[in-house]
Design an enzyme around this catalytic site. Structure first.
Site, short mmCIF file in Angstrom:
data_model
loop_
_atom_site.label_atom_id
_atom_site.label_comp_id
_atom_site.label_asym_id
_atom_site.label_seq_id
_atom_site.Cartn_x
_atom_site.Cartn_y
_atom_site.Cartn_z
CB CYS A 212 -10.87 -2.92 -0.34
SG CYS A 212 -9.98 -2.34 -1.80
CG ASN B 43 -1.95 1.05 1.22
OD1 ASN B 43 -1.63 2.23 1.10
ND2 ASN B 43 -3.21 0.65 1.35
CG HIS C 158 -5.96 -0.24 -1.68
ND1 HIS C 158 -7.20 -0.70 -1.36
CD2 HIS C 158 -5.94 1.07 -1.31
CE1 HIS C 158 -7.92 0.27 -0.82
NE2 HIS C 158 -7.18 1.36 -0.79
CB CYS D 55 -8.03 -5.02 -4.06
SG CYS D 55 -7.01 -3.56 -3.71
CD GLU E 231 -5.13 -6.38 -2.12
OE1 GLU E 231 -5.77 -7.05 -1.30
OE2 GLU E 231 -4.92 -5.15 -1.96
#
Length: 150
Positions: free
Chosen positions: A84, A44, A55, A87, A57
């Protein structure tokens, strides 16, 4: 848990620790192919790069570079925290068939949507991931709330 899952989560956790040491949100991720090649890894970077979308990912995908979409269908994406909505969307867009997360205690993302779309979701309930994220949330609740859209 297989050897591959331990290896993958450790790469992601190392990225999370790197983010934390930079003053960022300690979430890391990596993309590993079925032959154990790390295609991309990241953490992140919303705080470090003043980014709305980096983020863990998303950073791993960005760092993998431009690859044919079909490449990801043979990969596992590892993340230290439950993905989230943003992602999860990227995971579905690129056709990942498997997601391995370190934990979902500190944040429960869209695991249900992943499962409903045929993605295998594995939660390792890793105590180190849980503790690192909890520590950050306690230290910087305003940054955490911003990261999850609150």
């Amino acid at each position: 848990m297989t050897f591959d899952d331990k290896k993958g989560l450790q790469v992601a956790l190392d990225q999370a620790k790197k983010s934390y040491s930079e003053g960022g949100i300690p979430i890391g991720s990596c993309i590993i192919s079925s032959d154990d090649t790390v295609l991309g890894q990241g953490h992140n970077e919303r705080i470090q790069k003043h980014s709305a979308i980096l983020h863990g990912e998303m950073s791993a995908l960005e760092n993998a570079g431009r690859l044919p979409g079909k490449t990801y269908k043979d990969c596992t994406i590892y993340t230290t925290l439950s993905p989230c909505s943003m992602c999860t969307g990227a995971i579905l867009l690129y056709g990942f068939k498997r997601v391995v997360m370190g934990e979902n205690v500190n944040f429960l993302g869209n695991e249900k949507l992943l499962i409903e779309n045929g993605v295998e979701v594995v939660n390792l309930n890793d105590q180190e991931c849980i503790d690192l994220m909890a520590k950050f949330i306690k230290e910087k609740p305003q940054d955490w709330n911003e990261d999850i859209g609150e």
